[in-house]
Design a protein around this motif. Structure first.
Motif, PDB file in Angstrom:
ATOM      1  N   VAL A 291       0.833  -1.203   0.000  1.00 28.42           N
ATOM      2  CA  VAL A 291       0.000   0.000   0.000  1.00 28.42           C
ATOM      3  C   VAL A 291       0.869   1.255   0.000  1.00 28.42           C
ATOM      4  CG1 VAL A 291      -1.704   1.311   1.320  1.00 28.42           C
ATOM      5  CG2 VAL A 291      -1.932  -1.165   1.111  1.00 28.42           C
ATOM      6  N   GLY A 292       1.958   1.232   0.775  1.00 28.79           N
ATOM      7  CA  GLY A 292       2.857   2.385   0.802  1.00 28.79           C
ATOM      8  C   GLY A 292       3.490   2.653  -0.550  1.00 28.79           C
ATOM      9  N   ASP A 293       3.925   1.596  -1.238  1.00 28.33           N
ATOM     10  CA  ASP A 293       4.494   1.774  -2.575  1.00 28.33           C
ATOM     11  C   ASP A 293       3.441   2.280  -3.551  1.00 28.33           C
ATOM     12  OD1 ASP A 293       6.959   0.926  -1.705  1.00 28.33           O
ATOM     13  OD2 ASP A 293       6.675  -1.160  -2.353  1.00 28.33           O
ATOM     14  N   GLY A 294       2.206   1.768  -3.408  1.00 30.47           N
ATOM     15  CA  GLY A 294       1.135   2.247  -4.280  1.00 30.47           C
ATOM     16  C   GLY A 294       0.809   3.712  -4.050  1.00 30.47           C
ATOM     17  N   LEU A 295       0.799   4.135  -2.787  1.00 32.76           N
ATOM     18  CA  LEU A 295       0.552   5.542  -2.485  1.00 32.76           C
ATOM     19  C   LEU A 295       1.685   6.434  -2.989  1.00 32.76           C
ATOM     20  CD1 LEU A 295      -0.855   5.287   1.155  1.00 32.76           C
ATOM     21  CD2 LEU A 295      -2.119   5.906  -0.908  1.00 32.76           C
ATOM     22  N   ARG A 296       2.909   5.953  -2.879  1.00 34.05           N
ATOM     23  CA  ARG A 296       4.046   6.735  -3.385  1.00 34.05           C
ATOM     24  C   ARG A 296       3.910   6.963  -4.885  1.00 34.05           C
ATOM     25  NH1 ARG A 296       9.404   3.609  -2.782  1.00 34.05           N
ATOM     26  NH2 ARG A 296       8.316   2.412  -4.390  1.00 34.05           N
ATOM     27  N   ASP A 297       3.526   5.934  -5.640  1.00 30.15           N
ATOM     28  CA  ASP A 297       3.347   6.086  -7.079  1.00 30.15           C
ATOM     29  C   ASP A 297       2.130   6.951  -7.401  1.00 30.15           C
ATOM     30  OD1 ASP A 297       5.535   4.439  -7.376  1.00 30.15           O
ATOM     31  OD2 ASP A 297       4.348   2.626  -7.730  1.00 30.15           O
ATOM     32  N   ALA A 298       1.069   6.817  -6.590  1.00 30.98           N
ATOM     33  CA  ALA A 298      -0.151   7.579  -6.866  1.00 30.98           C
ATOM     34  C   ALA A 298       0.042   9.067  -6.622  1.00 30.98           C
ATOM     35  CB  ALA A 298      -1.298   7.052  -6.007  1.00 30.98           C
ATOM     36  N   PHE A 299       0.839   9.424  -5.629  1.00 33.87           N
ATOM     37  CA  PHE A 299       1.033  10.829  -5.291  1.00 33.87           C
ATOM     38  C   PHE A 299       2.203  11.461  -6.051  1.00 33.87           C
ATOM     39  CE2 PHE A 299      -1.136   9.710  -1.181  1.00 33.87           C
ATOM     40  CZ  PHE A 299      -2.223  10.534  -1.376  1.00 33.87           C
ATOM     41  N   ASP A 300       2.969  10.662  -6.783  1.00 32.98           N
ATOM     42  CA  ASP A 300       4.128  11.201  -7.485  1.00 32.98           C
ATOM     43  C   ASP A 300       3.672  11.951  -8.733  1.00 32.98           C
ATOM     44  OD1 ASP A 300       6.549  11.791  -8.620  1.00 32.98           O
ATOM     45  OD2 ASP A 300       7.364   9.759  -8.494  1.00 32.98           O
ATOM     46  N   PRO A 301       3.863  13.257  -8.812  1.00 32.42           N
ATOM     47  CA  PRO A 301       3.378  14.025  -9.983  1.00 32.42           C
ATOM     48  C   PRO A 301       4.118  13.677 -11.258  1.00 32.42           C
ATOM     49  CG  PRO A 301       4.719  15.425  -8.551  1.00 32.42           C
ATOM     50  CD  PRO A 301       4.514  14.126  -7.815  1.00 32.42           C
ATOM     51  N   ARG A 302       5.302  13.114 -11.144  1.00 35.92           N
ATOM     52  CA  ARG A 302       6.075  12.770 -12.347  1.00 35.92           C
ATOM     53  C   ARG A 302       5.484  11.588 -13.085  1.00 35.92           C
ATOM     54  NH1 ARG A 302      11.721  12.196  -9.367  1.00 35.92           N
ATOM     55  NH2 ARG A 302      10.279  11.107  -7.986  1.00 35.92           N
ATOM     56  N   LEU A 303       4.613  10.801 -12.451  1.00 35.54           N
ATOM     57  CA  LEU A 303       4.027   9.635 -13.084  1.00 35.54           C
ATOM     58  C   LEU A 303       2.653   9.923 -13.661  1.00 35.54           C
ATOM     59  CD1 LEU A 303       4.975   6.893 -10.446  1.00 35.54           C
ATOM     60  CD2 LEU A 303       6.179   7.519 -12.557  1.00 35.54           C
ATOM     61  N   ARG A 304       2.193  11.177 -13.578  1.00 30.24           N
ATOM     62  CA  ARG A 304       0.896  11.515 -14.135  1.00 30.24           C
ATOM     63  C   ARG A 304       0.970  11.615 -15.646  1.00 30.24           C
ATOM     64  NH1 ARG A 304      -1.005  16.325  -9.975  1.00 30.24           N
ATOM     65  NH2 ARG A 304      -0.810  15.096  -8.065  1.00 30.24           N
ATOM     66  N   THR A 305      -0.117  11.216 -16.270  1.00 33.77           N
ATOM     67  CA  THR A 305      -0.190  11.283 -17.730  1.00 33.77           C
ATOM     68  C   THR A 305      -1.258  12.265 -18.162  1.00 33.77           C
ATOM     69  OG1 THR A 305      -1.719   9.393 -17.718  1.00 33.77           O
ATOM     70  CG2 THR A 305       0.626   8.924 -17.982  1.00 33.77           C
TER      71      THR A 305
END
Length: 305
Positions: A291-305
């Motif tokens: 869950v922590g890794d998923g939240l890190r990816d979800a909140f990372d603005p660099r991974l937004r498309t």
């Protein structure tokens, strides 16, 4: 004249209709993070397990007539069966009830330590990063000195002074546990305070307090939530480790660490006594990390498309 009429010919019904720009519904920051979190299947599986764990920690001890401390010597070391779903221990206590009671202890310790670390770490790191220069240097060097203290030594000293118990464990974990949060928040504040919205707030007369707590810290909420989520499994493992060594919660209170310690000596003949607490410790830590890794990816603005 014919050329001009051709250029300015009215639009007829036989022509293709003009392109229509479709309206796209705006998505907030939190909705966007939730959508991307749901796309991470491992994080969703971990989240469902944690919900199940919290639910069972509440109702699990009430699903049968046994208590976590009740002994039945004539029923000791029973294998998992219809009567004892996880078997019994050397004193005839029901392991199913003790497992879910231990989940209460682990979740309480983990969440409490994470919340305390968040409050102290966010305030300390935000002030250090915002003030900068000499204040930042003094505050962070002081944190480094505190972080260098041997953790096990701090725990033993607190056990001697305060006695073993849940609150002693939480205090021992939070003495130095907030430093990692402080470092992360400080690094975020050092960047954010140079952005245009921060400069605009100060130019319009916003006080330091308002700029820090109304503009800067809210923009670090993604990193705070992610770090807090990854702090919980560390606290759970620390509690289990200390209880395994006999420095944590004391009998007859059920804890995954004490159950694993008791089951280790009986591993050859009664493996279920070690199997169930070890599995729950491992799976719970794995779920929180997913869950922590998923939240890190979800909140990372660099991974937004």
């Amino acid at each position: 004249m014919n050329d001009l009429e051709e250029l300015f010919k009215p639009y007829g019904k036989d022509k293709n209709p003009p392109e229509v720009i479709e309206e796209v519904k705006s998505i907030s920051y939190w909705n966007d993070a939730w959508i991307r979190l749901k796309q991470n299947k491992l994080a969703v599986i971990g989240l469902f397990f944690l919900i199940f764990l919290i639910f069972m920690s509440i109702i699990g001890p009430m699903l049968n007539s046994f208590t976590y401390y009740e002994t039945h010597l004539h029923l000791k070391n029973q294998k998992p069966s219809a009567n004892f779903w996880f078997g019994t221990d050397e004193l005839g206590r029901d392991l199913f009830t003790r497992i879910w009671w231990g989940a209460r202890i682990s979740l309480f310790v983990g969440i409490s330590a994470a919340i305390i670390d968040m409050v102290i770490g966010v305030c300390y790191g935000a002030i250090a990063g915002y003030m900068g220069k000499r204040v930042d240097e003094v505050m962070m060097r002081s944190a480094d000195i505190l972080y260098s203290l041997p953790y096990l030594l701090v725990v033993i000293l607190l056990m001697v002074v305060m006695g073993p118990g849940i609150f002693t464990i939480i205090l021992a974990m939070t003495i130095t546990g907030w430093i990692n949060m402080a470092r992360i928040v400080r690094a975020q504040i050092l960047q954010l305070k140079e952005y245009d919205f921060s400069l605009a707030a100060r130019s319009l007369g916003a006080t330091r307090h308002r700029t820090l707590f109304k503009h800067l810290i809210p923009n670090t909420i993604g990193s705070i939530i992610t770090t807090m989520t990854l702090t919980i499994p560390t606290a759970i493992f620390t509690e289990a480790f200390l209880s395994f060594l006999g420095l944590g919660v004391q009998a007859p209170i059920a804890s995954w660490g004490t159950m694993a310690s008791d089951g280790l000596s009986a591993l050859r003949y009664y493996p279920w006594r070690l199997f169930f607490p070890a599995v729950f410790i491992s799976v719970t830590m794995l779920a929180f990390n997913l869950v922590g890794d998923g939240l890190r990816d979800a909140f990372d603005p660099r991974l937004r498309t």
